[in-house]
Scaffold this motif. Structure first.
Motif, PDB file in Angstrom:
ATOM      1  N   SER A  47      75.554   3.751 -15.074  1.00 63.82           N
ATOM      2  CA  SER A  47      75.005   2.245 -13.939  1.00 63.82           C
ATOM      3  C   SER A  47      76.431   1.186 -13.736  1.00 63.82           C
ATOM      4  O   SER A  47      76.635   0.069 -12.909  1.00 63.82           O
ATOM      5  N   THR A  48      77.409   1.543 -13.834  1.00 58.06           N
ATOM      6  CA  THR A  48      78.564   1.354 -14.231  1.00 58.06           C
ATOM      7  C   THR A  48      79.476   1.103 -13.457  1.00 58.06           C
ATOM      8  O   THR A  48      79.898   0.468 -12.634  1.00 58.06           O
ATOM      9  N   LYS A  49      79.073   2.605 -12.116  1.00 58.33           N
ATOM     10  CA  LYS A  49      79.788   2.936 -11.142  1.00 58.33           C
ATOM     11  C   LYS A  49      78.975   3.063  -9.801  1.00 58.33           C
ATOM     12  O   LYS A  49      77.326   2.821 -10.234  1.00 58.33           O
ATOM     13  N   SER A  50      79.454   2.915  -8.887  1.00 59.31           N
ATOM     14  CA  SER A  50      78.251   3.558  -7.375  1.00 59.31           C
ATOM     15  C   SER A  50      78.926   4.736  -7.171  1.00 59.31           C
ATOM     16  O   SER A  50      79.394   5.216  -7.529  1.00 59.31           O
ATOM     17  N   ARG A  51      78.033   5.312  -5.683  1.00 62.08           N
ATOM     18  CA  ARG A  51      78.277   6.160  -5.458  1.00 62.08           C
ATOM     19  C   ARG A  51      79.463   6.594  -5.072  1.00 62.08           C
ATOM     20  O   ARG A  51      80.111   7.687  -5.185  1.00 62.08           O
ATOM     21  N   LYS A  52      79.885   5.808  -4.771  1.00 61.85           N
ATOM     22  CA  LYS A  52      81.585   5.710  -3.986  1.00 61.85           C
ATOM     23  C   LYS A  52      82.571   5.282  -5.286  1.00 61.85           C
ATOM     24  O   LYS A  52      83.770   6.299  -5.124  1.00 61.85           O
ATOM     25  N   ALA A  65      83.558  15.956  -3.336  1.00 62.48           N
ATOM     26  CA  ALA A  65      82.069  15.499  -3.262  1.00 62.48           C
ATOM     27  C   ALA A  65      81.717  14.439  -1.971  1.00 62.48           C
ATOM     28  O   ALA A  65      82.196  13.565  -1.639  1.00 62.48           O
ATOM     29  N   SER A  66      80.238  14.086  -1.599  1.00 59.14           N
ATOM     30  CA  SER A  66      79.985  13.203  -0.942  1.00 59.14           C
ATOM     31  C   SER A  66      78.807  12.548  -1.639  1.00 59.14           C
ATOM     32  O   SER A  66      78.867  12.248  -2.936  1.00 59.14           O
ATOM     33  N   GLU A  67      78.607  10.830  -1.141  1.00 61.61           N
ATOM     34  CA  GLU A  67      77.444   9.921  -2.167  1.00 61.61           C
ATOM     35  C   GLU A  67      76.349  10.210  -1.982  1.00 61.61           C
ATOM     36  O   GLU A  67      75.698   9.851  -2.682  1.00 61.61           O
ATOM     37  N   GLU A  68      75.950  11.549  -0.658  1.00 63.45           N
ATOM     38  CA  GLU A  68      74.914  11.863  -1.145  1.00 63.45           C
ATOM     39  C   GLU A  68      74.775  12.748  -2.589  1.00 63.45           C
ATOM     40  O   GLU A  68      73.295  13.209  -2.328  1.00 63.45           O
ATOM     41  N   GLN A  69      75.563  13.192  -2.831  1.00 61.10           N
ATOM     42  CA  GLN A  69      75.577  14.162  -3.710  1.00 61.10           C
ATOM     43  C   GLN A  69      74.916  13.332  -5.372  1.00 61.10           C
ATOM     44  O   GLN A  69      74.863  14.032  -6.629  1.00 61.10           O
ATOM     45  N   PHE A  70      75.139  12.440  -5.159  1.00 61.78           N
ATOM     46  CA  PHE A  70      75.210  11.882  -6.928  1.00 61.78           C
ATOM     47  C   PHE A  70      73.762  10.522  -6.855  1.00 61.78           C
ATOM     48  O   PHE A  70      73.425   9.510  -5.544  1.00 61.78           O
ATOM     49  N   MET A  71      73.245  10.990  -7.846  1.00 61.95           N
ATOM     50  CA  MET A  71      71.746  10.427  -8.051  1.00 61.95           C
ATOM     51  C   MET A  71      71.928   9.125  -8.526  1.00 61.95           C
ATOM     52  O   MET A  71      71.782   9.732 -10.042  1.00 61.95           O
ATOM     53  N   THR A  72      72.509   8.493  -8.866  1.00 62.79           N
ATOM     54  CA  THR A  72      73.194   7.568 -10.221  1.00 62.79           C
ATOM     55  C   THR A  72      71.815   6.527 -10.441  1.00 62.79           C
ATOM     56  O   THR A  72      70.844   6.207  -9.741  1.00 62.79           O
ATOM     57  N   ALA A  73      71.956   5.751 -11.869  1.00 63.88           N
ATOM     58  CA  ALA A  73      70.809   5.254 -12.400  1.00 63.88           C
ATOM     59  C   ALA A  73      71.406   4.179 -11.320  1.00 63.88           C
ATOM     60  O   ALA A  73      69.874   2.693 -11.317  1.00 63.88           O
ATOM     61  N   SER A  74      72.128   3.440 -11.110  1.00 63.59           N
ATOM     62  CA  SER A  74      72.389   1.863  -9.980  1.00 63.59           C
ATOM     63  C   SER A  74      71.553   2.396  -9.042  1.00 63.59           C
ATOM     64  O   SER A  74      71.246   1.695  -8.456  1.00 63.59           O
ATOM     65  N   TYR A  75      71.578   3.574  -8.070  1.00 61.47           N
ATOM     66  CA  TYR A  75      71.343   4.096  -6.617  1.00 61.47           C
ATOM     67  C   TYR A  75      69.560   4.412  -7.048  1.00 61.47           C
ATOM     68  O   TYR A  75      69.540   3.109  -6.182  1.00 61.47           O
ATOM     69  N   ALA A  76      69.180   4.639  -7.887  1.00 60.23           N
ATOM     70  CA  ALA A  76      67.270   4.637  -7.876  1.00 60.23           C
ATOM     71  C   ALA A  76      67.541   3.028  -8.267  1.00 60.23           C
ATOM     72  O   ALA A  76      67.009   2.615  -7.441  1.00 60.23           O
TER      73      ALA A  76
END
Length: 272
Positions: A47-52, A65-76
């Protein structure tokens, strides 16, 4: 069953890379998946990094890669906080990147132990100061303040071994205030479900790949997807034998997984 896999949900740290170093075979596997008409997703509890931030990091590795491919704990966590704490003040233990991502979702963030705070949200915070911990504890001794964590990982892979992760940070707070946090990231199935929503595939077409049993593999099992563990991070063969979270496939490295899925696909094509 490997020949049926089309959508791959990869953990990052300890699975595809460690720090700034990409593991051998990672790029070849991701390129092969794309050539075959599949899709890769990246489900990380970091959770240290954003999807960007992750899009930029992968670009440095030469991986588009696009932001939509990253499902991070921070995004969730951002989605969860927007749904459950809209208009409420939240105290955050997290990196500046995580704080900015939360604000982008309209979350009212504070770094002070104010009277109207309704929730303490802890992430993997490599900017952590003791002052933050003290404020979090002060708030959590008030029963009406909720305690949330982005992910339960106790340690994060590093080039020299491991460093404390969000689960360890939450453990300090838990032992101090006597309260258990609710974790939003893996093994919570929500991250896998967010990926599946972008595809129209059956569960047999998905494979969750990670290096940690109690988060990565458990997440896939909770989501009803097959799983594969690689022994380049935390898990080892002994842990697999004794754990309640049993992966469907085990590989020493990500290159071994690449060779296996490629061989399975080629075998299937010849059979047809």
């Amino acid at each position: 069953m490997l020949k049926e896999k089309k959508y791959f949900l990869f953990d990052i740290d300890g699975t595809l890379a460690v720090g700034e170093t990409l593991y051998d075979g990672t790029k070849e596997l991701l390129e092969w998946i794309e050539r075959k008409g599949g899709r890769s997703f990246y489900i990380t509890n970091n959770s240290t990094k954003s999807r960007k931030d992750y899009v930029d990091k992968f670009a440095r590795w030469g991986i588009a890669a696009s932001e939509e491919q990253f499902m991070t704990a921070s995004y969730a966590a951002c989605l969860y906080m927007k749904e459950h704490y809209a208009g409420k003040k939240v105290f955050v233990l997290g990196t500046p990147s995580f704080v900015e991502e939360l604000k982008g979702f309209g979350v009212q963030v504070t770094e002070e132990a104010e009277q109207d705070v309704t929730c303490v949200l802890a992430g993997f915070d490599d900017t952590l100061r003791y002052e933050k911990l003290e404020k979090a504890c002060k708030l959590l001794f008030r029963e009406e303040v909720d305690f949330l964590g982005t992910n339960p990982d106790l340690r994060c892979p590093a080039p020299f071994g491991f460093i404390p992760d969000c689960g360890a940070i939450c453990g300090m707070i838990r032992d101090t205030v006597g309260r258990e946090p609710y974790f939003i990231g893996k093994p919570n199935r929500v991250i896998a479900d967010l990926c599946a929503e972008q595809c129209r595939g059956s569960s047999e077409e998905f494979l969750v790949v990670g290096d940690r049993l109690y988060t990565d593999i458990a997440c896939g099992i909770n989501a009803g997807m097959e799983t594969a563990v690689v022994y380049t991070g935390e898990a080892d063969e002994e842990e697999v034998r004794t754990s309640i979270w049993k992966p469907d496939y085990c590989f020493d490295t990500i290159r071994d997984l690449y060779e296996a899925v490629k061989a399975a696909a080629e075998t299937g094509e010849k059979a047809e």
